[in-house]
Design a protein around this motif. Structure first.
Motif, mmCIF file in Angstrom:
data_model
loop_
_atom_site.group_PDB
_atom_site.id
_atom_site.type_symbol
_atom_site.label_atom_id
_atom_site.label_comp_id
_atom_site.label_asym_id
_atom_site.label_seq_id
_atom_site.Cartn_x
_atom_site.Cartn_y
_atom_site.Cartn_z
ATOM 1 N N TRP A 11 0.859 -1.182 0.000
ATOM 2 C CA TRP A 11 0.000 0.000 0.000
ATOM 3 C C TRP A 11 0.903 1.242 0.000
ATOM 4 O O TRP A 11 1.749 1.388 0.884
ATOM 5 C CB TRP A 11 -0.910 -0.008 1.225
ATOM 6 N N PRO A 12 0.765 2.131 -0.968
ATOM 7 C CA PRO A 12 1.759 3.204 -1.161
ATOM 8 C C PRO A 12 1.976 4.080 0.064
ATOM 9 O O PRO A 12 3.118 4.459 0.358
ATOM 10 C CB PRO A 12 1.188 4.009 -2.335
ATOM 11 N N TRP A 13 0.893 4.430 0.782
ATOM 12 C CA TRP A 13 1.071 5.317 1.940
ATOM 13 C C TRP A 13 1.885 4.641 3.039
ATOM 14 O O TRP A 13 2.645 5.319 3.730
ATOM 15 C CB TRP A 13 -0.290 5.790 2.462
ATOM 16 N N ARG A 14 1.771 3.335 3.156
ATOM 17 C CA ARG A 14 2.567 2.611 4.159
ATOM 18 C C ARG A 14 4.019 2.489 3.698
ATOM 19 O O ARG A 14 4.959 2.549 4.504
ATOM 20 C CB ARG A 14 1.953 1.242 4.443
ATOM 21 N N HIS A 15 4.210 2.328 2.390
ATOM 22 C CA HIS A 15 5.569 2.268 1.847
ATOM 23 C C HIS A 15 6.307 3.579 2.104
ATOM 24 O O HIS A 15 7.460 3.574 2.587
ATOM 25 C CB HIS A 15 5.512 1.980 0.347
ATOM 26 N N TRP A 16 5.664 4.710 1.803
ATOM 27 C CA TRP A 16 6.340 6.008 1.981
ATOM 28 C C TRP A 16 6.565 6.306 3.458
ATOM 29 O O TRP A 16 7.545 6.957 3.822
ATOM 30 C CB TRP A 16 5.549 7.119 1.312
ATOM 31 N N ALA A 17 5.660 5.827 4.319
ATOM 32 C CA ALA A 17 5.861 6.020 5.757
ATOM 33 C C ALA A 17 7.081 5.246 6.248
ATOM 34 O O ALA A 17 7.779 5.695 7.165
ATOM 35 C CB ALA A 17 4.615 5.586 6.523
#
Length: 466
Positions: A11-17
């Motif tokens: 999930w992109p938002w978890r990756h960037w976090a």
């Protein structure tokens, strides 16, 4: 296809976090880092029940709506943002097709912060979003996309239109990412496309007021924005008169034909204007170009395939093509091999040794005048050659002798001069010449990005009768 889609493996938002927890994810009155965003998303997930579909009221605050969508996706839900401006009959017909769903609006979006959550694995091919078509020819259809199609749309567009995020320097996270203003509604595929470009690039999503007089100030705080031509016309004088510098570098224009004069004025202020062509079923933009005064819509972006049928109808295939339509509580799949017949008419033109697409118009918009096929877009393009005209829609009005006659509804920076406009149209075929030029109406046309031809045709008929 593996669980990776265009390099995205989670999930992109978890990756960037994980990569850059303290980098800015959302810039707003209540800004969030990527780490804070994930925490907010996880809290919002506690509000969902067992229904497989979540319907969000479009009147929810934009940031609340964005966070809610991310929460629903990681919970394994399929989402629909329902335009509150639709009639009650249309909304009821849409909801009747969904099967079991959960409705979320300002009165029932209660978060139960202590509840445990379960995050589904990243599956980029699973149905994720429903977006309604405009419904200009009947009941809107609920178009279904997976993350794969949204990421393909973002990946292809950002190969041509520069948009810098954490993806450009993951090993050395920087706070100097570009920011895209959430200037379009999330019930429209163009609004969703802004969200997925942000997620794909790890850039910044800017959520500031975009209505009326608030828009110019918001534009000075971002590097990118998606606008319709009338919005850009209104803000350019304000931006030119402003003493302080603006960050705005790129504007993606859509929803109408782009007048050459408009892009010239923007370029003089250092704003690169882009335009193209797309539709709901293709997860937004299919072709793109720097606006250059020519009336083509550019060349196909990566991960899209465009073909023309024998009659010139555009056929869409490729990675951005929707999974299908949601009907009676289930997915009715589109054939990836057969593609989608768009009802848009076009032809290929060669410019600078590369083929570009020129949209002639929609089959649905054609009408008969004295036995001749009239394509309104042909007349609109001709009128937009005049500098004072910022927007024009040509519609048919009933005529007992000819069947229908064209009437031009014109948005202009100067009072309409019927004599000059009539003279300007003398180079058109007689059946293409408008019998009247009406000033743009002031009535509310709802929250649609494009003007409603049906509504404008009804209004024009009333004006001509009077």
């Amino acid at each position: 296809m593996t669980a990776a889609a265009f390099g995205v493996k989670a999930w992109p938002w978890r990756h960037w976090a994980d990569c850059a927890p303290d980098s800015l994810a959302i810039e707003s009155d209540t800004s969030l880092t990527w780490q804070a965003l994930v925490a907010d998303v996880d809290r919002q997930q506690t509000q969902f029940n067992a229904a497989p579909v979540v319907v969000f009221d479009s009147r929810l605050a934009p940031q609340r709506l964005v966070v809610g969508l991310l929460a629903a996706w990681q919970a394994g839900k399929i989402t629909l943002v329902l335009n509150h401006a639709l009639s009650d009959d249309v909304k009821a017909a849409v909801l009747a097709e969904l099967g079991e769903f959960q409705w979320l609006d300002r009165d029932n979006d209660k978060v139960r912060g202590s509840d445990a959550i379960s995050i589904v694995p990243w599956q980029p091919w699973q149905p994720l979003t429903m977006t309604l078509t405009s419904g200009s020819t009947g009941k809107p259809k609920a178009v279904v996309h997976a993350a794969h199609q949204h990421l393909a749309s973002a990946a292809g567009l950002t190969q041509m239109l520069p948009f810098q995020g954490l993806s450009e320097h993951e090993e050395r996270p920087s706070s100097s990412t570009d920011s895209w203003l959430l200037s379009l509604p999330l019930f429209h595929v163009s609004g969703l496309a802004i969200v997925w470009r942000w997620l794909f690039k790890g850039a910044t999503l800017a959520i500031f007021p975009c209505q009326g007089e608030a828009l110019p100030e918001s534009l000075t705080r971002v590097t990118h924005a998606s606008l319709v031509p009338t919005q850009l016309y209104r803000v350019l004088p304000w931006l030119a008169a402003r003493q302080a510098p603006s960050r705005l570098k790129h504007v993606l224009l859509g929803g109408a034909v782009i007048p050459a004069r408009l892009t010239q004025l923007a370029e003089q202020q250092g704003i690169a204007c882009w335009c193209g062509y797309g539709m709901t079923e293709t997860a937004s933009t299919v072709t793109l170009k720097r606006a250059d005064g020519h009336d083509d819509v550019g060349e196909p972006l990566p991960y899209r395939t465009v073909a023309l049928a024998s009659d010139g109808e555009v056929i869409h295939r490729g990675d951005t093509l929707a999974l299908g339509y949601w009907q009676a509580g289930r997915l009715k799949a589109l054939s990836a091999e057969q593609g989608l017949a768009s009802r848009d008419l076009a032809r290929w033109e060669t410019r600078r040794q590369r083929p570009v697409l020129r949209i002639i118009g929609r089959k649905d918009n054609q009408f008969i005048c004295g036995g001749e096929n009239v394509q309104p877009e042909r007349i609109e393009n001709h009128l937009l050659q005049r500098d004072e005209i910022s927007q024009v829609v040509v519609v048919p009005v009933i005529d007992h002798e000819f069947g229908a006659r064209p009437v031009a509804i014109v948005q202009s920076t100067a009072p309409l001069d019927q004599v000059q406009l009539t003279a300007h149209c003398q180079s058109l075929a007689p059946y293409q010449r408008p019998i009247a030029f009406l000033p743009w109406p002031t009535f509310e046309q709802g929250a649609s990005i494009k003007p409603s031809r049906v509504q404008l045709a009804q209004w024009a008929s009333q004006q001509i009768e009077h």
